[in-house]
Design an enzyme around this catalytic site. Sequence first.
Site, mmCIF file in Angstrom:
data_model
loop_
_atom_site.group_PDB
_atom_site.id
_atom_site.type_symbol
_atom_site.label_atom_id
_atom_site.label_comp_id
_atom_site.label_asym_id
_atom_site.label_seq_id
_atom_site.Cartn_x
_atom_site.Cartn_y
_atom_site.Cartn_z
ATOM 1 N N ASP A 42 1.127 -1.208 -0.017
ATOM 2 C CA ASP A 42 0.067 0.121 -0.252
ATOM 3 C C ASP A 42 1.029 0.977 0.183
ATOM 4 O O ASP A 42 2.112 1.052 0.297
ATOM 5 C CB ASP A 42 -0.986 -0.059 1.241
ATOM 6 C CG ASP A 42 -1.876 1.220 1.386
ATOM 7 O OD1 ASP A 42 -2.183 1.479 0.458
ATOM 8 O OD2 ASP A 42 -1.698 1.739 2.484
ATOM 9 N N ASP B 229 0.115 5.141 0.769
ATOM 10 C CA ASP B 229 -0.102 6.057 1.912
ATOM 11 C C ASP B 229 0.016 5.299 3.263
ATOM 12 O O ASP B 229 -0.968 4.262 3.554
ATOM 13 C CB ASP B 229 -1.079 6.810 1.912
ATOM 14 C CG ASP B 229 -1.239 7.523 0.527
ATOM 15 O OD1 ASP B 229 -0.017 8.147 0.262
ATOM 16 O OD2 ASP B 229 -2.441 7.831 -0.058
ATOM 17 N N ASP C 19 0.846 9.333 5.655
ATOM 18 C CA ASP C 19 -0.308 9.561 5.103
ATOM 19 C C ASP C 19 -0.852 10.789 5.727
ATOM 20 O O ASP C 19 -1.387 10.860 7.092
ATOM 21 C CB ASP C 19 -1.160 8.332 5.489
ATOM 22 C CG ASP C 19 -2.476 8.285 5.109
ATOM 23 O OD1 ASP C 19 -2.862 9.421 4.521
ATOM 24 O OD2 ASP C 19 -3.228 7.472 5.168
ATOM 25 N N ARG D 167 -11.010 -1.054 -6.385
ATOM 26 C CA ARG D 167 -10.814 -0.408 -5.241
ATOM 27 C C ARG D 167 -10.698 -1.414 -3.904
ATOM 28 O O ARG D 167 -11.751 -2.265 -3.563
ATOM 29 C CB ARG D 167 -12.113 0.528 -4.798
ATOM 30 C CG ARG D 167 -11.982 1.318 -3.390
ATOM 31 C CD ARG D 167 -13.032 2.244 -3.140
ATOM 32 N NE ARG D 167 -13.351 2.969 -1.865
ATOM 33 C CZ ARG D 167 -12.129 4.042 -1.516
ATOM 34 N NH1 ARG D 167 -11.404 4.398 -2.283
ATOM 35 N NH2 ARG D 167 -12.326 4.406 -0.350
ATOM 36 N N LYS D 168 -9.708 -1.604 -3.097
ATOM 37 C CA LYS D 168 -9.414 -2.181 -1.963
ATOM 38 C C LYS D 168 -10.714 -1.921 -0.998
ATOM 39 O O LYS D 168 -10.949 -0.802 -0.857
ATOM 40 C CB LYS D 168 -8.188 -2.063 -1.318
ATOM 41 C CG LYS D 168 -6.753 -2.299 -1.997
ATOM 42 C CD LYS D 168 -5.694 -2.146 -1.343
ATOM 43 C CE LYS D 168 -5.256 -0.766 -1.631
ATOM 44 N NZ LYS D 168 -4.090 -0.297 -0.837
ATOM 45 N N ASP E 192 -1.657 -0.849 5.768
ATOM 46 C CA ASP E 192 -1.680 -0.136 7.300
ATOM 47 C C ASP E 192 -3.342 -0.228 7.718
ATOM 48 O O ASP E 192 -3.557 0.306 8.774
ATOM 49 C CB ASP E 192 -1.152 1.259 7.459
ATOM 50 C CG ASP E 192 -2.139 2.147 6.260
ATOM 51 O OD1 ASP E 192 -2.705 1.739 5.292
ATOM 52 O OD2 ASP E 192 -2.117 3.272 6.642
#
Length: 186
Positions: A10, A12, A18, A109-110, A135
């Site tokens: 991932d 950010d 992030d 989109r996850k 995260d």
Amino acid sequence: MASGAAVFLDRDGVINRDTGYVAEVDDFHFLEGAIEAMQLLKKKGYQLVVVTNQSGIARGYYTEDQFLTLTEWMDWSLADRGVDLDGIYYCPHHPTEGKGEYLQACQCRKPAPGMLLEGLKELKLDPASCYLVGDKESDLDAAINAGFGHKVLVKTGKPLTESGIAKADEVYTDLMAFAKSLPSQG
């Protein structure tokens, strides 16, 4: 299927700080040790793939071109430090907050697995041998939905949830701690 494994990251909260809807080079800050961790993963023989939801595009906070410019800068910054990314996949959609063509419930989109499945297909990888490092719980759900063998959480982004921790195979303080734990590939 190709031999070897890949680490899907991932963006950010794993690679960079992030700060919310990062779209400009001036707002992009690599997390301490992240570049060195990616160097170590490459040295150990892993392919590296970035998979990132970018709902800021859908929400109109920044354009797809702005995102691509930032991504090219990130990619070159890493390449200049010996980290060649094997793939970068992003989702510009949002199912409820998007505008125009970006307002959609998509498969990329996850927690949907679309980006991961695309990376697996293009790189000819076996999902059981791949790692997803994220995260938040939606990252792990995407890995589960794509059949990944290894789901990892790091503590450098969003606050971890009990349900997210329960889905993770391992939890690390940061990307470097994870990179150090992995054995070298054959």
